[in-house]
Design a protein around this motif. Structure first.
Motif, PDB file in Angstrom:
ATOM      1  N   SER A   2      39.333 -10.861  33.436  1.00 26.42           N
ATOM      2  CA  SER A   2      38.446 -10.236  32.451  1.00 26.42           C
ATOM      3  C   SER A   2      38.397 -11.069  31.176  1.00 26.42           C
ATOM      4  N   LEU A  54      34.266  -6.127  27.017  1.00 26.63           N
ATOM      5  CA  LEU A  54      35.214  -6.605  28.016  1.00 26.63           C
ATOM      6  C   LEU A  54      34.451  -6.649  29.328  1.00 26.63           C
ATOM      7  N   ALA A  89      38.554   0.751  34.744  1.00 26.29           N
ATOM      8  CA  ALA A  89      39.258  -0.226  33.910  1.00 26.29           C
ATOM      9  C   ALA A  89      40.482   0.369  33.216  1.00 26.29           C
ATOM     10  N   HIS A  94      43.590  -3.086  29.495  1.00 26.42           N
ATOM     11  CA  HIS A  94      42.347  -3.540  28.881  1.00 26.42           C
ATOM     12  C   HIS A  94      42.107  -2.903  27.518  1.00 26.42           C
TER      13      HIS A  94
END
Length: 162
Positions: A2, A54, A89, A94
């Motif tokens: 990512s 992201l 996610a 993240h």
């Protein structure tokens, strides 16, 4: 793998897709109608503070942005932070990466205070994420929102940036 980058208008569809389920199916935002991709494009264009996405393999998995805390000039060094992740996610680190990068870029842009407004009964993970990133509780506004047939509080959390 990512990546985190500054949002562009090309990210608007993905941002809209990430946010829409929160607006319609949860209490973590007081929005009840999801903004369109066109509205997100305008927000990206008009943003004066960092607005990050992201993505992984071209798919937007989340976003984080800062906006002026209040419009009066004396508040110009304080920002309100916003962060949302797609459900797939979550739990992978993240959120912390996005929030850390957002705070770093806000400090570089001259922000001194970051404020998070968290629906107190909506998302305990958001409270934990912000606490882990150095935010402290600044107060609770009781019963200030009404959504899905219930009254909701907001928790204010704050972090000094510089």
């Amino acid at each position: 793998m990512s990546t985190i980058a500054e949002a562009t208008e090309a990210d608007a569809e993905g941002i809209a897709a990430v946010f829409a389920p929160y607006a319609t199916g949860s209490v973590v935002t007081f929005e009840t109608t999801p903004p369109t991709a066109g509205q997100w494009r305008a927000k990206i264009r008009e943003s004066t503070w960092p607005f990050l996405v992201l993505s992984e393999e071209g798919t937007v998995l989340g976003y984080a942005l800062a906006a002026p805390w209040r419009p009066k000039p004396a508040y110009r060094h304080s920002v309100e932070t916003t962060i949302y992740l797609a459900p797939e996610a979550a739990g992978r680190g993240h959120g912390r990466r996005l929030l850390d990068e957002l705070l770093k870029r806000c400090a570089e842009a001259g922000a001194r205070q970051a404020i998070a407004v968290i629906v107190d009964s909506g998302n305990p993970a958001s409270r934990r994420l912000h606490a882990a990133a150095g935010f402290t509780e600044a107060g609770v506004l009781r019963r200030v929102g009404f959504k899905h047939d219930r009254w909701l509080d907001t928790l204010l959390m704050q972090r000094e940036l510089g």
